[in-house]
Scaffold this active site. Sequence first.
Site, PDB file in Angstrom:
ATOM      1  CB  CYS A   1      39.495  10.522 -32.332  1.00 40.85           C
ATOM      2  SG  CYS A   1      38.184   9.554 -33.106  1.00 40.85           S
TER       3      CYS A   1
ATOM      4  CB  CYS B   1      34.848   9.225 -32.139  1.00 45.66           C
ATOM      5  SG  CYS B   1      36.179   8.122 -32.627  1.00 45.66           S
TER       6      CYS B   1
ATOM      7  CG  ASP C   1      39.582  54.487 -22.861  1.00 43.88           C
ATOM      8  OD1 ASP C   1      39.386  55.622 -23.304  1.00 43.88           O
ATOM      9  OD2 ASP C   1      39.284  54.140 -21.702  1.00 43.88           O
TER      10      ASP C   1
END
Length: 707
Positions: free
Chosen positions: A20, A23, A398
């Site tokens: 997780c 953790c 461009d």
Amino acid sequence: MQQHEGDNDKQVYRVQGFTCTNCAGIFERNVKNLPGVTDAQVNFGAAKITVIGNTTIRELEKAGAFENLKLTPEKQRVIEKKEPFLKANWNVLLSVLLMSAGYILAFSYGEEELVSALAFGAAIIIGGYELFLKGIKNLFRLQFDMNTLMTVAIIGAASIGKWGEGAVVVVLFAISEALERYSMQKARQSIRSLMDIAPKEALIRRGSAELTVNVDDIQVGDIMIVRPGQKLAMDGVVIKGTSTINQAAITGESVPVTKTIEDEVFAGTLNEEGLLEVRVTKRVEDTTISKIIHLVEEAQAERAPSQAFVDRFAKYYTPAIMLLAIGIAVVPPLFGADWEDWIYQGLSLLVVGCPCALVISTPISIVTAIGNAAQNGVLIKGGIHLEEAGHITAVAFDKTGTLTNGFPEVTEIVTFSGHNEIELLSIAAVIEKGSQHPLASAIVRKAEQMGAHLVFSVDDFQSITGKGVKASVDGKLYFIGNPKLFDELQYDITETTRQQIITLQTQGKTVMVLGTEEEVLALIAVADAVRDSSKAVIEELHSIGIKKTIMLTGDNQATANTIGKQLGVSDIKAELLPQDKLEYIKKLRESYSGVAMVGDGVNDAPALAASTVGIAMGGAGTDTALETADLALMADDLRKLPYTIRLSKKTLLIIKQNVTFSLGIKLLALVLIVPGWLTLWLAILADMGATVIVTLNSLRLLKVKEK
């Protein structure tokens, strides 16, 4: 494994075992506190940690012992063992069986019987022993995270005799954690699949010998032999052979591309037809696919604004839930309410207040979206750029090489006095073969396409600076150049011819005149052709909410207007120098919240940097594009732009849905406490349900594809 680094060395390690984000944060803090470490940063999305300082892998693994983390140096090849889902989560399965047995025994002998309590207790211990280890350690350190909340809730439930509900909380939480791990692995899979694209060995010719060599030992300049049906292991340039190459892995292009001598090829692409010999141009760590993987992993480490908000919120939210739960458990009984009932309500709040769904809501969305984009040939260099792409309201392009093909092509040949078109084009081509001008190469290409035989004898070639060239072809003098050249030669150009020249010029074409000393023989019109997809892309951008599209070019206004109207852009800015483009982008940002600049990443670097989101075309093989832009379209394919904006908008929507849903569930739980309706069952189902729904919602981003 005792790898040491210098005091200021930066080392990157891959981490196995993250379950997780919380953790990962604890591991990062633990590493930062190691002696000799000056800084550390965990990249949860890519499962990596960057360490600056002097330490060993053993010390790092000790810092991650609470999660049983395993580390390997980033460049060391590791084959990850993929265990079946049920085998990897055997303890969850066993605790489910024990909990079921507990309820059967409770139904048969009564809930108060010791035998059912033992079954529930065993389910709690087997399913939650890792949770308790983390939670109790964190409780002593006064670190209030979801492990702490769940540990207190489960121990509290057992202490007031709610063994069955405690077991349900453990089992459902363990299932939720297992699903979260599985989902995160699924999201990371898009990056891991990129790592597996390129072969680890290649057939190399050294001298007269052909050897199978590991990619780590292949040197720049080696000759790589690629047979039909094989993938290329290294970047290089074709020196022999012709074949079609499937470049989908790098550029997202679904149509194979023909490659021949002097063409660039990339590691991870598939040789479909012919035998190729390729001169290796980059070491394995510098190949385009390696750079893509590195940049995508770095992108996952860069926190998006919404993720930063969620992390800050969770930091204060979790301790607040803990205090509120204590208040609910203690305050009402002090005024005469039943202790057991209100302790139960406080424990239920701890469970439903667990921030699992909230914490995972953003990172799993970002990782999934960036991985999806990489697989579709779009490199997004950070969560912040992914989010900003969803807020774009104006896009500046461009012209040359972006909206157009970037190279001139002959569009018309007008002949006079009944002369043969191919013969005149052949004469123009043999003269222009001696010129370095881009327009000259367009004439030569056109002659070759039309099957002209360039066998004339050319003498006395002379360039007339800024105007054209002259040369003798088979003993006769010819001139080829712009109309001004023929005005200076005092030609009597007819009014009809002049009108034809003006008409072609107003169509945005450059006109070259071919003639002898006596007469004009032909007009050759050359233009940089518009990409087939440009008009459709502009239309799609407008349809998905882009308010303004602007074409920026150094061309003259007449040419720019012709191309701009053909494409359907909102605005046209012509005769611009690079610094003018930069100033225009700055001015545009004053009127629009999100401004994207699309260019080639070389000439347009200042404008790309000044925009909200800089987007480089053709990032494959172009280091400058990968470095200067926030997003890179790996193929020269503008159609990837609307897909990217749609993906970004979808990601923003899903993050908002996830955060709103996660917080909504918590608020609903608070309301249910008032009448005393919140049970541990409801609490864990709400928390687990929120986590699963948020995760599955995020994985929907894998389905966003190019239209």
